[in-house]
Design an enzyme around this catalytic site. Structure first.
Site, PDB file in Angstrom:
ATOM      1  N   ARG A  17       1.088  -1.155  -0.158  1.00 21.45           N
ATOM      2  CA  ARG A  17       0.045  -0.314   0.064  1.00 21.45           C
ATOM      3  C   ARG A  17       0.905   1.222   0.078  1.00 21.45           C
ATOM      4  O   ARG A  17       0.610   2.218   0.284  1.00 21.45           O
ATOM      5  CB  ARG A  17      -0.593   0.014   1.217  1.00 21.45           C
ATOM      6  CG  ARG A  17      -2.225  -0.925   0.954  1.00 21.45           C
ATOM      7  CD  ARG A  17      -2.897  -1.205   2.304  1.00 21.45           C
ATOM      8  NE  ARG A  17      -2.150  -1.324   3.384  1.00 21.45           N
ATOM      9  CZ  ARG A  17      -2.861  -0.868   4.894  1.00 21.45           C
ATOM     10  NH1 ARG A  17      -3.257  -0.346   4.763  1.00 21.45           N
ATOM     11  NH2 ARG A  17      -2.141  -0.775   5.597  1.00 21.45           N
ATOM     12  N   TRP A  19       1.077   3.686  -2.390  1.00 22.14           N
ATOM     13  CA  TRP A  19       0.273   4.446  -3.166  1.00 22.14           C
ATOM     14  C   TRP A  19      -0.487   4.875  -1.997  1.00 22.14           C
ATOM     15  O   TRP A  19      -0.536   6.334  -1.826  1.00 22.14           O
ATOM     16  CB  TRP A  19      -0.294   3.803  -3.883  1.00 22.14           C
ATOM     17  CG  TRP A  19      -1.455   4.543  -4.403  1.00 22.14           C
ATOM     18  CD1 TRP A  19      -0.867   5.254  -5.829  1.00 22.14           C
ATOM     19  CD2 TRP A  19      -2.729   4.631  -5.104  1.00 22.14           C
ATOM     20  NE1 TRP A  19      -2.617   6.132  -6.684  1.00 22.14           N
ATOM     21  CE2 TRP A  19      -3.018   5.735  -5.399  1.00 22.14           C
ATOM     22  CE3 TRP A  19      -3.331   4.488  -3.979  1.00 22.14           C
ATOM     23  CZ2 TRP A  19      -4.327   6.508  -5.782  1.00 22.14           C
ATOM     24  CZ3 TRP A  19      -4.777   5.234  -3.195  1.00 22.14           C
ATOM     25  CH2 TRP A  19      -5.530   6.182  -4.516  1.00 22.14           C
ATOM     26  N   ILE A 437     -24.545   5.963  13.049  1.00 21.25           N
ATOM     27  CA  ILE A 437     -24.782   5.020  12.638  1.00 21.25           C
ATOM     28  C   ILE A 437     -23.665   3.511  13.564  1.00 21.25           C
ATOM     29  O   ILE A 437     -23.865   2.235  12.619  1.00 21.25           O
ATOM     30  CB  ILE A 437     -24.044   5.338  11.044  1.00 21.25           C
ATOM     31  CG1 ILE A 437     -25.429   6.285  10.843  1.00 21.25           C
ATOM     32  CG2 ILE A 437     -24.307   3.523   9.998  1.00 21.25           C
ATOM     33  CD1 ILE A 437     -26.097   6.097  10.140  1.00 21.25           C
ATOM     34  N   ARG A 521      -8.950   4.757   0.820  1.00 19.93           N
ATOM     35  CA  ARG A 521      -9.602   3.969   1.399  1.00 19.93           C
ATOM     36  C   ARG A 521      -9.498   2.243   0.889  1.00 19.93           C
ATOM     37  O   ARG A 521      -9.845   2.156  -0.481  1.00 19.93           O
ATOM     38  CB  ARG A 521     -11.063   4.115   1.667  1.00 19.93           C
ATOM     39  CG  ARG A 521     -10.936   2.934   2.823  1.00 19.93           C
ATOM     40  CD  ARG A 521     -12.070   3.324   3.678  1.00 19.93           C
ATOM     41  NE  ARG A 521     -13.095   2.685   4.579  1.00 19.93           N
ATOM     42  CZ  ARG A 521     -12.055   2.520   6.282  1.00 19.93           C
ATOM     43  NH1 ARG A 521     -10.978   3.189   6.312  1.00 19.93           N
ATOM     44  NH2 ARG A 521     -12.327   1.495   6.782  1.00 19.93           N
ATOM     45  N   TRP A 567     -18.921  -7.979   0.349  1.00 21.48           N
ATOM     46  CA  TRP A 567     -17.244  -7.658   0.979  1.00 21.48           C
ATOM     47  C   TRP A 567     -16.787  -9.010   1.175  1.00 21.48           C
ATOM     48  O   TRP A 567     -15.104  -8.444   1.889  1.00 21.48           O
ATOM     49  CB  TRP A 567     -17.862  -6.755   2.354  1.00 21.48           C
ATOM     50  CG  TRP A 567     -18.028  -5.459   1.841  1.00 21.48           C
ATOM     51  CD1 TRP A 567     -18.713  -5.526  -0.341  1.00 21.48           C
ATOM     52  CD2 TRP A 567     -18.749  -4.220   1.954  1.00 21.48           C
ATOM     53  NE1 TRP A 567     -19.047  -4.209   0.236  1.00 21.48           N
ATOM     54  CE2 TRP A 567     -19.226  -3.274   1.409  1.00 21.48           C
ATOM     55  CE3 TRP A 567     -18.702  -3.883   3.742  1.00 21.48           C
ATOM     56  CZ2 TRP A 567     -19.358  -2.113   1.369  1.00 21.48           C
ATOM     57  CZ3 TRP A 567     -18.942  -2.682   3.882  1.00 21.48           C
ATOM     58  CH2 TRP A 567     -19.328  -1.768   3.149  1.00 21.48           C
ATOM     59  N   ASP A 605     -26.444  -3.985   9.214  1.00 22.78           N
ATOM     60  CA  ASP A 605     -26.403  -3.424   8.187  1.00 22.78           C
ATOM     61  C   ASP A 605     -26.120  -3.980   6.831  1.00 22.78           C
ATOM     62  O   ASP A 605     -25.406  -4.790   7.106  1.00 22.78           O
ATOM     63  CB  ASP A 605     -24.930  -2.798   8.710  1.00 22.78           C
ATOM     64  CG  ASP A 605     -24.560  -1.406   9.899  1.00 22.78           C
ATOM     65  OD1 ASP A 605     -25.858  -0.578   9.943  1.00 22.78           O
ATOM     66  OD2 ASP A 605     -23.283  -1.834  10.732  1.00 22.78           O
ATOM     67  N   GLU A 671     -27.526   6.812   3.569  1.00 18.91           N
ATOM     68  CA  GLU A 671     -26.559   8.395   3.151  1.00 18.91           C
ATOM     69  C   GLU A 671     -27.396   9.039   2.354  1.00 18.91           C
ATOM     70  O   GLU A 671     -28.015   8.699   1.433  1.00 18.91           O
ATOM     71  CB  GLU A 671     -25.357   8.068   2.453  1.00 18.91           C
ATOM     72  CG  GLU A 671     -24.543   7.747   1.933  1.00 18.91           C
ATOM     73  CD  GLU A 671     -24.949   8.603   0.402  1.00 18.91           C
ATOM     74  OE1 GLU A 671     -24.408   9.895   0.061  1.00 18.91           O
ATOM     75  OE2 GLU A 671     -25.349   7.139  -0.210  1.00 18.91           O
ATOM     76  N   HIS A 700     -17.659  11.677   5.120  1.00 21.45           N
ATOM     77  CA  HIS A 700     -16.129  11.475   4.634  1.00 21.45           C
ATOM     78  C   HIS A 700     -15.164  13.482   4.845  1.00 21.45           C
ATOM     79  O   HIS A 700     -13.628  13.118   4.399  1.00 21.45           O
ATOM     80  CB  HIS A 700     -16.495  11.414   3.161  1.00 21.45           C
ATOM     81  CG  HIS A 700     -16.914   9.900   3.226  1.00 21.45           C
ATOM     82  ND1 HIS A 700     -18.289   9.709   2.383  1.00 21.45           N
ATOM     83  CD2 HIS A 700     -16.449   8.747   2.492  1.00 21.45           C
ATOM     84  CE1 HIS A 700     -17.875   8.452   2.594  1.00 21.45           C
ATOM     85  NE2 HIS A 700     -16.984   7.793   2.903  1.00 21.45           N
TER      86      HIS A 700
HETATM   87  N1  GLN Z   1     -21.813   0.343  11.943  1.00 20.24           N
HETATM   88  C1  GLN Z   1     -20.691   0.543  10.757  1.00 20.24           C
HETATM   89  C2  GLN Z   1     -20.482   2.105  10.811  1.00 20.24           C
HETATM   90  O1  GLN Z   1     -21.116   2.487  11.809  1.00 20.24           O
HETATM   91  C3  GLN Z   1     -21.167   1.004   9.113  1.00 20.24           C
HETATM   92  C4  GLN Z   1     -20.286   1.431   8.058  1.00 20.24           C
HETATM   93  C5  GLN Z   1     -21.235   1.321   6.696  1.00 20.24           C
HETATM   94  O2  GLN Z   1     -22.500   1.661   6.303  1.00 20.24           O
HETATM   95  N2  GLN Z   1     -20.306   1.068   5.937  1.00 20.24           N
HETATM   96  O3  GLN Z   1     -19.138   2.263  10.569  1.00 20.24           O
HETATM   97 ZN    ZN Z   2     -22.796   3.716   6.264  1.00 17.77          ZN
END
Ligand code: GLN
Ligand code: ZN
Length: 763
Positions: A17, A19, A437, A521, A567, A605, A671, A700
């Site tokens: 990594r 870069w 979240i 990331r 993922w 999630d 989001e 972000h």
């Molecule tokens: N619960 C996770 C967090 O808060 C959700 C992350 C996500 O949606 N990518 O990091």
């Molecule tokens: Zn998210």
């Protein structure tokens, strides 16, 4: 027969990594612009040399970026939205990074998923009266440096105009024509300059051609390539498609280009059928995308060689390219960096470098049947067979549970409206409840401690005590901020998938198998190689500890089955549906443990559910059916009182309200800020009647949104969401943010929600 080995693109992040580190050091002002540019160049040169050393014949340039290639193209065409006040001739690095990450007073460009991958690109924004021009031809620069420094004639790659416009925003049907009118001459200029510099082949990536195309789309594509071929007749274009077969195979293969690259991995059946039916134009070179660029499994080369031979027997030309099915940026760099994997598994893996060797071996084998080729074929067979016999793939108990599932395992017994009343009477939440979240800032200290613990420099007890202290601190902070539903902060997790995978059977973890998710990331997806089973609670301790400290509800926090699947790198010997159901059954046990401990709100999630949606319409229903079912299998065994939350982010929600509704989750947080209100428009069309929180600020960016800004966003949302369903939350988890900005932003969010609560009471 002449077979050329090549790839569509190579990972730019580097084996370790390098870069990412360079980009982030530049952001932090730890290195100068000159140092940054020099390091970036040396990485480009190293990657070319590495591929050459692996025996690849035709090397690619232009697969490199400083953040994202779609953004590079937008910057190259001078498509800088007016809010960045761009006045210079070139797009400077500060402007470029303001577009990608936002700056003090200006929000970033929208970011969304690249087709059905977990890579996110920056969405180019077209502003109608904006003149476009070639600010730079960076592809040419890359071509020239490879030529000058390494004496290589490479294959430059460009994202083709059809895909570029298709993925850009800001134009309507009327302005689309003028967008093309301004854009195509720039492509012509780029092609001319490349040809003049000595480029033999130019790869035009057109993944959008694998989507369902209307007759009008096809006409447009024909016009585009007619114009390019007429204006730069000497450019040898390899029109590269990937991620699926071509639905408009006949028309696309007739386009006036010198070669067509086809995906014979994900689009194998469809492209083979078309090849049999329509043949392949004799004068063109076929790019045979045979080695899967999306998975990490070693290919059974005997099977691949048979496929190649079948393809070659159907074409008349005597030249073909043997290549990856897509850009190798979707897989890690090399399995050689892995020292801890068990040998059977490691030997059955193939990352970018190993895939390149597979490609060169295949070309050699098909061509001459040489010994080197033969040896690699038999080795690959042994390796793949050994994995198939792995005991981790033979858990009969789990297989039986999945086979015995019944429809009632997939639905909650009580309909939402009734559940809602029960939940409200037990939870007693105010209107416009506020929450987050899940994750809170992973400070340097948090990362440091975890590292020490992983390296066994500190004991389990010391690490756990640290996580506990951090959780306590953030429970206090959340109470001070005035949030209504709290979280424990996820300090024990590096990654929302890895954390669960490490505690379930059937998963393997790598040390260095990183791939880019967006910008700098990177993620290190686990490998699901065996049957998945729950053995003991994974999240209980942390959530219980947090709940003990407060009278407000603390949400249990899990990653959903489809996200864990999407993922991860997933075994390909059983269906994704079966793997998802295995994970769902395991998570069901976890939910039960949380419920038994008195946790009344549980969030599952599913940020990756949307991205797994097949690109083709006709394949979507079956995916949606099994993936939604897997979520429901996870969440439907709970008590009526238990409130199930879910969360999604960074994808196209326009056509997704229906599927979201089918999850039957009591509350979803979504989001919203980066899709600039589009979601609100689509909610207008498809009203939503369950609990929903539209993210009020972009996580972000380090920017702290003002109360007034959030007021406006809440006001917009209130047009489409009724008071009884309305939740208030940020866009996504806060683990990448700093503590100060997080607290400041959340205070503004709570203040704004309170205002709304108060106003509503006044009415
Ligand atoms: N619960 C996770 C967090 O808060 C959700 C992350 C996500 O949606 N990518 O990091
Ligand atoms: Zn998210």
């Amino acid at each position: 027969m002449n077979l050329v080995s090549t790839v569509i693109g190579y990972p730019y992040i580097g084996e370790n990594r390098e870069w990412k580190r360079t980009v982030e050091a530049f952001w932090k002002d730890n290195i100068s612009e000159e140092q940054f540019l020099n390091t970036m160049k040396s990485l480009r040169m190293k990657h070319l040399k590495d591929q050459q050393a692996l025996g690849l014949e035709l090397l690619t340039v232009g697969d490199f970026t400083f953040y994202d290639r779609m953004l590079d193209h937008a910057a190259m065409f001078g498509m800088v939205p007016s809010r960045y006040n761009w006045l210079e001739k070139k797009v400077t690095l500060p402007t470029y990074y303001a577009m990608s990450r936002g700056a003090k007073d200006v929000v970033a460009c929208e970011m969304t998923k690249w087709f059905n991958t977990n890579y996110h690109y920056i969405v180019p924004e077209y502003e109608n009266d904006q003149p476009l021009r070639l600010t730079t031809n960076y592809i040419l620069d890359y071509f020239n440096e490879a030529k000058e420094d390494l004496g290589l004639i490479t294959k430059p790659t460009i994202i083709g105009p059809y895909t570029f416009v298709q993925l850009a925003k800001g134009y309507d049907l009327k302005s689309k024509a003028s967008f093309y009118l301004k854009l195509l001459p720039l492509y012509v200029e780029i092609l001319k300059e490349l040809v003049n510099a000595g480029a033999e082949w130019i790869q035009m990536e057109e993944p959008a051609l694998v989507l369902s195309l209307s007759e009008e789309d096809i006409k447009l594509v024909q016009q585009i390539y007619k114009q390019l071929s007429e204006e730069v007749p000497s450019a040898k274009i390899m029109l590269q498609t990937y991620f699926e077969g071509l639905s408009a195979y006949e028309e696309i293969t007739k386009l006036p280009v010198a070669g067509i690259g086809l995906d014979f991995s994900h689009g194998k059946n469809e492209n083979m059928d078309s090849l049999r039916k329509f043949g392949f134009p004799e004068e063109k070179v076929i790019g045979i995308g045979i080695v899967n660029g999306r998975d990490i499994w070693r290919a059974n080369l005997a099977e691949k060689a048979t496929d190649i031979e079948a393809i070659l027997s159907l074409i008349k030309a005597n030249k073909a390219w043997i290549q990856s099915s897509c850009n190798l940026q979707h897989v890690p760099v090399t399995t050689q960096s892995e020292s801890k994997l068990e040998p059977t598994l490691k030997n059955a893996l193939s990352f970018a470098n190993e895939k390149i060797v597979e490609i060169t071996n295949l070309a050699a084998y098909v061509l001459d049947d040489v010994w080197e080729g033969k040896k690699s074929v038999s080795e690959s067979m042994l390796a793949t067979n050994a994995l198939a016999d792995h005991p981790g793939r033979k858990n009969l108990q789990v297989k039986k549970l999945v086979a015995q599932l019944k429809p009632e395992n997939f639905t909650r017994p009580m309909p939402y409206k009734k559940r809602q009343a029960i939940q409200q009477s037990t939870l007693q939440l105010p209107d416009f409840p506020t929450t987050t979240i899940g994750s809170f800032p992973q400070s340097d200290e948090v990362k440091q401690k975890r590292k020490q613990w992983r390296n066994e420099e500190i004991s389990d007890a010391e690490y756990e005590a640290f996580v506990k202290k951090e959780t306590e601190r953030w429970i206090t902070i959340q109470e001070e901020i005035g949030l209504d539903v709290l979280v424990h902060g996820e300090f024990e997790r590096t990654d929302m998938v890895e954390y669960f995978g490490e505690k379930l059977s059937g998963f393997a973890f790598t040390e260095n198998a990183w791939v880019v998710s967006y910008g700098s990331r990177c993620v290190k997806p686990p490998i699901i190689y065996g049957d998945v089973e729950w053995s003991s609670p994974m999240t209980l301790k942390e959530v219980k500890e947090a709940q003990r400290l407060t009278s407000k509800p603390v949400k249990g926090m899990l990653t959903g089955p489809v996200t864990i699947l999407n993922w991860s790198f997933v075994r390909d010997d059983i269906s994704d549906e079966q793997v998802a159901n295995q994970i769902a059954l395991a998570l069901r046990e976890e939910i039960k443990a949380l419920e038994d401990a008195g946790i009344s709100i549980i969030q599952v999630d599913e940020p990756a559910l949307r991205e797994g949606l097949p690109l083709r319409q006709e394949k979507r229903n079956s995916y949606l059916e099994w993936s939604i079912n897997a979520f429901k299998l996870t969440t439907s065994s709970v008590k009526n009182e238990t409130q199930i939350h879910t969360h999604m982010c960074y994808c196209e929600f326009n056509d997704f309200i229906g599927p979201i509704r089918s999850l039957d989750a009591d509350v979803i947080s979504i989001e919203t800020s980066r899709s600039h209100g589009e979601l609100i428009r689509s909610l207008k069309k498809n009203p939503y009647d369950l609990g929903i929180g539209l993210g009020v600020y972009d996580i972000h960016s380090p920017r702290v949104p003002s109360i007034e800004e959030i007021d406006t966003i809440l006001k917009d949302s209130s047009e489409v969401i009724s008071r009884k369903q309305f939740w208030v939350n940020p866009d996504c988890g806060l683990k990448t943010r700093g503590e100060k900005e997080t607290i400041a932003s959340l205070k503004h969010m709570v203040a704004s929600a309170k205002k709304l609560r108060y106003q509503e009471q006044m009415i």
